[in-house]
Scaffold this active site. Structure first.
Site, PDB file in Angstrom:
ATOM      1  N   GLU A   1       1.101  -1.426   0.233  1.00 35.99           N
ATOM      2  CA  GLU A   1      -0.278   0.209   0.135  1.00 35.99           C
ATOM      3  C   GLU A   1       0.552   1.425  -0.374  1.00 35.99           C
ATOM      4  O   GLU A   1       0.309   1.889   0.735  1.00 35.99           O
ATOM      5  CB  GLU A   1      -1.246   0.177   0.830  1.00 35.99           C
ATOM      6  CG  GLU A   1      -2.077  -1.539   0.973  1.00 35.99           C
ATOM      7  CD  GLU A   1      -3.009  -1.010   2.161  1.00 35.99           C
ATOM      8  OE1 GLU A   1      -3.846   0.042   2.467  1.00 35.99           O
ATOM      9  OE2 GLU A   1      -4.418  -2.227   1.788  1.00 35.99           O
TER      10      GLU A   1
ATOM     11  N   GLU B   1      -5.014  -9.254   0.063  1.00 37.20           N
ATOM     12  CA  GLU B   1      -6.062  -8.215   1.399  1.00 37.20           C
ATOM     13  C   GLU B   1      -7.778  -8.035   0.749  1.00 37.20           C
ATOM     14  O   GLU B   1      -8.132  -7.281   0.231  1.00 37.20           O
ATOM     15  CB  GLU B   1      -5.827  -6.993   2.030  1.00 37.20           C
ATOM     16  CG  GLU B   1      -4.188  -7.531   3.081  1.00 37.20           C
ATOM     17  CD  GLU B   1      -3.674  -6.207   3.500  1.00 37.20           C
ATOM     18  OE1 GLU B   1      -4.922  -5.643   4.292  1.00 37.20           O
ATOM     19  OE2 GLU B   1      -2.391  -6.681   3.792  1.00 37.20           O
TER      20      GLU B   1
HETATM   21  C1  BGP Z   1      -4.403  -2.046   5.139  1.00 36.55           C
HETATM   22  C2  BGP Z   1      -3.208  -3.068   5.814  1.00 36.55           C
HETATM   23  C3  BGP Z   1      -3.292  -3.709   6.704  1.00 36.55           C
HETATM   24  C4  BGP Z   1      -4.484  -3.769   7.784  1.00 36.55           C
HETATM   25  C5  BGP Z   1      -6.100  -3.749   7.391  1.00 36.55           C
HETATM   26  C6  BGP Z   1      -6.519  -3.252   8.578  1.00 36.55           C
HETATM   27  O1  BGP Z   1      -4.759  -1.332   4.799  1.00 36.55           O
HETATM   28  O2  BGP Z   1      -2.485  -2.980   4.488  1.00 36.55           O
HETATM   29  O3  BGP Z   1      -2.410  -3.883   7.404  1.00 36.55           O
HETATM   30  O4  BGP Z   1      -4.295  -3.594   9.333  1.00 36.55           O
HETATM   31  O5  BGP Z   1      -5.399  -2.254   6.367  1.00 36.55           O
HETATM   32  O6  BGP Z   1      -6.514  -2.065   8.640  1.00 36.55           O
HETATM   33  P1  BGP Z   1      -7.345  -1.709  10.541  1.00 36.55           P
HETATM   34  O7  BGP Z   1      -6.000  -2.670  11.309  1.00 36.55           O
HETATM   35  O8  BGP Z   1      -6.890  -0.112  10.133  1.00 36.55           O
HETATM   36  O9  BGP Z   1      -8.757  -1.980  10.288  1.00 36.55           O
END
Ligand code: BGP
Length: 477
Positions: free
Chosen positions: A167, A376
């Site tokens: 990201e 993801e």
């Molecule tokens: C993405 C990241 C992850 C993860 C996910 C969920 O953007 O790559 O590392 O954490 O988001 O986000 P959050 O943990 O803020 O809910």
């Protein structure tokens, strides 16, 4: 198109899940690992737990991999921790760090699970930060190259799929939240220099992967939030396109076409921004041809016109899981984001929008014609064991079912999708809400207040997902 039959997934489709080292491993001071900036950042997110123990995957990896195998996984996406592999600025990597990942990879392969490895998922070593000011100084390019080459040499005999930087677009767009920004006042200008340095690191990694890993394939990992126009007003359509450029397309065009696009060049001109592109930089970028896209997608956004005379508004994310905290941004002369009356939201005000998944896959396929994998996607919520000791997460099952169905539809539409790895396998630390905001198919028995026994409890979603993937996407439950 609406199809009469349910989707069919390709043979050898990679079904798995995803994690990142700093959010899952714990053991932050063991076997030579030194601190990462994100460790320090996680300590500031009180009252939530920091990452010192997280899911303790470092000590539980065999048990975790066994659970993946039982579930029917054919892939697992995880990241390597730079400060575990290079705890200091020494010429030699840390043998214990290499050993941990080597064992993890062997364990996965033992069960026929394909490792998908991210080089950088936010754990910038403190020593790199102190020496080079993080991503602000070009000195990081050689340090990153040395790290990436070490990883390709150590694991390239067993790992085919590599991901460069997680990201990058989000790290620039949310630089303050993710700790990349060091000076808020100058960030408007600095972010493009930082971004250019990240592009050079990404390019070095792509080149080194192809040089060192026989048959190695590498791609970037954009954080994707598809953007719809708020109405059929042509100005809203242009606003949506502007938002798309400034949050996603500028990066994706660079990865694929290996040039900065006309839109970002105009934006820089308009705002007097110098990204500090030096001699030889664009030749390096030109030589870095990616093999696929890894895509992270959780939600969608909606944009409408924002006049140049309007007042700017910063994007204020919901940081505590109490609905209604989010404030949409206004970027005068470009776009503003707004609510979408057609979709529900979760406790963190994230849009629940399965169609966004199909839209994204169609969009990326139409623009770039490269294979895609989902690295993801998932549903963050509060979970806890019920009286029967089990974790009933019907909402997560519904979310995953709807999203995966749309992946299937995109495949029917003609998109080349090679895998689905939702966030996350076990519960792990969220970026801002510790262990409170859980995504896992497997519950980790611990809380932000107390470290409990860290027992692994497969949730209802684990069993549901297992049935689906063992039938290669036929048994929807
Ligand atoms: C993405 C990241 C992850 C993860 C996910 C969920 O953007 O790559 O590392 O954490 O988001 O986000 P959050 O943990 O803020 O809910």
């Amino acid at each position: 198109m609406q199809y009469k039959n349910q989707p069919v997934f390709p043979e050898k489709f990679m079904w798995g899940a995803s994690s990142a080292a700093w959010q899952v491993e714990g053991a932050v001071a063991e076997d030579g690992r030194t601190p990462a900036i994100i460790d320090l950042n996680s300590k500031k997110k009180k009252p939530y737990a920091d990452n010192s123990i997280a899911s303790d995957h470092y000590h539980h990896y065999k048990e975790d991999v066994k659970l993946m195998a039982d579930c029917g996984f054919t892939s697992y996406r995880f990241s390597l921790s730079w400060p575990r592999i290079y705890p200091s600025d020494s010429a030699e990597p840390n043998a214990k760090g290499i050993e941990f990942y080597s064992n993890l990879i062997d364990e996965l392969l033992k069960y026929g699970i394909e490792p998908i490895v991210t080089l950088y998922h936010y754990d910038m070593p403190v020593w790199v930060d102190e020496k080079y000011g993080g991503w602000y100084d070009r000195g990081i390019i050689d340090a990153f190259d040395r790290y990436a080459r070490t990883c390709f040499e150590a694991f390239g005999d067993r790992v085919t799929y590599w991901l460069s930087i997680n990201e990058q677009n989000m790290q620039i767009c949310y630089g303050k939240w993710l700790g990349v920004c060091k000076n808020e006042e100058t960030w408007l200008h600095d972010q493009w220099k930082v971004n250019h340095i990240m592009n050079l690191c990404h390019a070095k990694a792509v080149v080194a992967c192809h040089e060192l890993v026989e048959g190695g394939l590498i791609g970037p990992v954009p954080g994707y939030v598809p953007i719809y126009p708020a109405s059929a007003n042509p100005d809203d359509q242009i606003a949506a396109m502007n938002a798309e450029e400034l949050t996603e397309k500028v990066w994706n065009d660079l990865y694929v076409h290996r040039k900065y696009n006309g839109f970002i060049r105009s934006y820089w001109n308009e705002n007097g921004i110098d990204p500090d592109i030096r001699e030889g930089d664009m030749e390096l970028i030109e030589s870095a041809k990616i093999d696929f896209f890894a895509l992270n997608c959780y939600r969608s956004n909606t944009a409408k016109h924002c006049g140049i005379e309007d007042e700017p508004q910063e994007y204020l994310l919901n940081k505590n899981g109490v609905k209604g905290q989010l404030i949409f941004p206004k970027v005068p002369g470009l776009y503003q984001l707004t609510e979408n009356p057609y979709v529900e939201t979760n406790d963190w005000d994230w849009e629940i929008d399965p169609v966004a998944m199909r839209y994204m896959l169609r969009y990326v396929w139409d623009h770039y014609r490269l294979p895609m994998m989902i690295t993801e996607n998932g549903y963050g919520k509060y979970d806890s064991p019920a009286e029967d000791g089990k974790v009933h997460d019907a909402e997560r099952i519904e979310f995953l079912r709807d999203q995966i169905y749309q992946v299937g539809l995109a495949i029917m539409d003609g998109c080349d999708v090679i895998g689905y790895n939702p966030w996350s396998f076990t519960d792990l630390l969220s970026t801002g809400n510790g262990m409170a905001k859980r995504y896992g198919l497997v519950y980790i028995n611990t809380t932000d207040e107390d470290v409990l026994d860290l027992r692994r409890i497969p949730k209802d979603s684990y069993y549901w997902y297992s049935d689906l993937i063992k039938s290669n996407g036929q048994n929807w439950g």
